[in-house]
Design a protein around this motif. Structure first.
Motif, mmCIF file in Angstrom:
data_model
loop_
_atom_site.group_PDB
_atom_site.id
_atom_site.type_symbol
_atom_site.label_atom_id
_atom_site.label_comp_id
_atom_site.label_asym_id
_atom_site.label_seq_id
_atom_site.Cartn_x
_atom_site.Cartn_y
_atom_site.Cartn_z
ATOM 1 N N SER A 62 0.822 -1.209 0.000
ATOM 2 C CA SER A 62 0.000 0.000 0.000
ATOM 3 C C SER A 62 0.852 1.254 0.000
ATOM 4 O O SER A 62 0.594 2.190 -0.767
ATOM 5 C CB SER A 62 -0.933 -0.016 1.220
ATOM 6 O OG SER A 62 -1.682 1.170 1.275
ATOM 7 N N VAL A 99 2.456 2.255 -3.364
ATOM 8 C CA VAL A 99 1.569 2.900 -4.335
ATOM 9 C C VAL A 99 1.053 4.235 -3.817
ATOM 10 O O VAL A 99 1.087 5.251 -4.515
ATOM 11 C CB VAL A 99 0.390 1.962 -4.670
ATOM 12 C CG1 VAL A 99 -0.638 2.674 -5.536
ATOM 13 C CG2 VAL A 99 0.911 0.719 -5.378
ATOM 14 N N ARG A 100 0.570 4.252 -2.577
ATOM 15 C CA ARG A 100 -0.051 5.455 -2.030
ATOM 16 C C ARG A 100 0.938 6.617 -1.959
ATOM 17 O O ARG A 100 0.567 7.771 -2.192
ATOM 18 C CB ARG A 100 -0.615 5.164 -0.644
ATOM 19 C CG ARG A 100 -1.423 6.314 -0.068
ATOM 20 C CD ARG A 100 -1.929 5.961 1.312
ATOM 21 N NE ARG A 100 -2.804 4.785 1.292
ATOM 22 C CZ ARG A 100 -3.221 4.162 2.387
ATOM 23 N NH1 ARG A 100 -2.829 4.585 3.572
ATOM 24 N NH2 ARG A 100 -4.019 3.122 2.287
ATOM 25 N N GLU A 143 3.827 2.209 -9.532
ATOM 26 C CA GLU A 143 2.463 1.827 -9.874
ATOM 27 C C GLU A 143 2.198 0.380 -9.454
ATOM 28 O O GLU A 143 3.126 -0.432 -9.366
ATOM 29 C CB GLU A 143 2.232 1.974 -11.374
ATOM 30 C CG GLU A 143 2.341 3.397 -11.884
ATOM 31 C CD GLU A 143 1.314 4.323 -11.258
ATOM 32 O OE1 GLU A 143 0.207 3.856 -10.910
ATOM 33 O OE2 GLU A 143 1.621 5.521 -11.104
ATOM 34 N N PRO A 144 0.933 0.024 -9.213
ATOM 35 C CA PRO A 144 0.612 -1.352 -8.822
ATOM 36 C C PRO A 144 1.126 -2.394 -9.809
ATOM 37 O O PRO A 144 1.612 -3.458 -9.402
ATOM 38 C CB PRO A 144 -0.916 -1.347 -8.767
ATOM 39 C CG PRO A 144 -1.289 0.069 -8.498
ATOM 40 C CD PRO A 144 -0.261 0.894 -9.207
ATOM 41 N N GLY A 153 -5.044 0.955 -6.034
ATOM 42 C CA GLY A 153 -4.449 1.592 -7.202
ATOM 43 C C GLY A 153 -5.496 2.122 -8.156
ATOM 44 O O GLY A 153 -5.356 3.208 -8.719
ATOM 45 N N THR A 171 -5.769 -0.394 -15.699
ATOM 46 C CA THR A 171 -5.146 -0.721 -14.411
ATOM 47 C C THR A 171 -4.831 -2.198 -14.301
ATOM 48 O O THR A 171 -4.600 -2.715 -13.213
ATOM 49 C CB THR A 171 -6.068 -0.314 -13.247
ATOM 50 O OG1 THR A 171 -7.342 -0.967 -13.402
ATOM 51 C CG2 THR A 171 -6.271 1.188 -13.211
ATOM 52 N N PRO A 176 -2.406 4.451 -15.257
ATOM 53 C CA PRO A 176 -2.198 5.275 -14.055
ATOM 54 C C PRO A 176 -0.895 6.059 -14.098
ATOM 55 O O PRO A 176 -0.833 7.192 -13.633
ATOM 56 C CB PRO A 176 -2.205 4.241 -12.927
ATOM 57 C CG PRO A 176 -3.049 3.123 -13.451
ATOM 58 C CD PRO A 176 -2.729 3.054 -14.917
#
Length: 320
Positions: free
Chosen positions: A161, A164-165, A170-171, A200, A252, A285
């Protein structure tokens, strides 16, 4: 040379980090027996700490790289939890609290883990990033190497997490590395990946909202399903401008096992919509994050060009 003799490398012992290999000491005229007489510590095979007391975090990292034989080759790098600590992840322990320093080396290197250094091998090592002057594995690779050593589901989920956050990667990049490392057969990793992909997508959707409003694009209808009147379901899109017959779909997807069918379905949906006169724009993304102005220009161009195209088929638009 006795312990009280003049030190031939005082300029080095007065600097930091005070870590040298035996080969480097020899370049300064210090033999192995000379080194043994000094109040130094051999903290790894062939690597000396030029003071008494515990090594600092910086010295541990330099020692690990020296042991792995970096010396200008650029082939070895810090990875795993130590790398994530250097990237300032808040979900990992501080460097001093880590029991091991993971070092990524080419698979052909003959090295073994020893002391607090754990050797991780790569068939094709990635290009390292430079963090605080040290070669460090890219975040996605470092996360995968850390996850390989973790059994706690909560810790794995927090690592993925934060990657990405916090905008580190990127995921898709994380899932790609987890796939290569064959970690997606572990239930706690699979659960964390599912949560990561959902998070994501939410982040990407938020960026798409900001792109439309920040670049003053016409307001679309959001998250809708498209159907032919009285006919089949065509699929969902993330944004749709009915009067222009332009749709945006966030890509995604992540490279995961058994995904060929899903990709084929995406292609079929796009081809069907385009045959009906709908322009479908796929945006990743990463493009939303790194090149929002460019993506806004792509959407604006498609909206402007709609007046020059043949009218699209009439479609029913339903909330998703």
């Amino acid at each position: 040379m006795n312990q009280n003799a003049p030190l031939p490398l005082a300029h080095l012992t007065g600097s930091r980090p005070r870590v040298l290999t035996l080969a480097q000491l020899r370049e300064h005229g210090v033999t192995a027996s000379d080194a043994a007489e000094r109040p130094w510590q051999q903290i790894l095979p062939g690597v000396f700490l030029l003071h008494t007391g515990p090594a600092t975090s910086e010295e541990r990292l330099h020692a690990a790289l020296l042991y792995a034989g970096r010396r200008g080759h650029g082939e070895v790098m810090i990875t795993g939890l130590a790398a994530l600590a250097l990237y300032r992840f808040t979900s990992v322990p501080a460097l001093l609290a880590l029991s091991h320093i993971d070092v990524l080396v080419p698979g052909t290197r003959r090295l073994r883990s020893t002391g607090d250094v754990r050797i991780v091998r790569a068939h094709t090592p990635p290009r390292p990033e430079e963090v605080t002057g040290l070669p460090v594995a890219p975040v996605a690779r470092a996360v995968a190497d850390a996850v390989a050593q973790l059994d706690d589901a909560g810790t794995v989920r927090r690592l993925l997490s934060e990657a990405v956050r916090a905008g580190h990667c990127e995921p898709a990049a994380v899932v790609r590395e987890l796939t290569v490392a064959r970690l997606l057969n572990r239930p706690h990793v699979v659960d964390a990946v599912e949560a990561l992909l959902a998070e994501g997508r939410a982040i990407a959707e938020d960026r798409l909202y900001h792109l439309v409003r920040g670049y003053e694009l016409p307001e679309p209808v959001w998250n809708v399903d498209l159907r032919i009147p009285g006919g089949p379901h065509l699929g969902g899109v993330d944004a749709f401008w009915p009067e222009h017959s332009v749709a945006v779909e966030l890509d995604t997807r992540a490279p995961r096992q058994g995904e060929d069918e899903e990709w084929s379905e995406c292609v079929r949906k796009r081809e069907t919509l385009e045959r009906l006169g709908v322009t479908v724009i796929h945006i990743t993304p990463r493009k939303l994050r790194d090149w929002p102005e460019q993506q806004a220009a792509v959407v604006r161009t498609a909206l402007t060009a709609s007046g020059d195209r043949e009218p699209a088929a009439y479609l029913v638009v339903l909330p998703r």
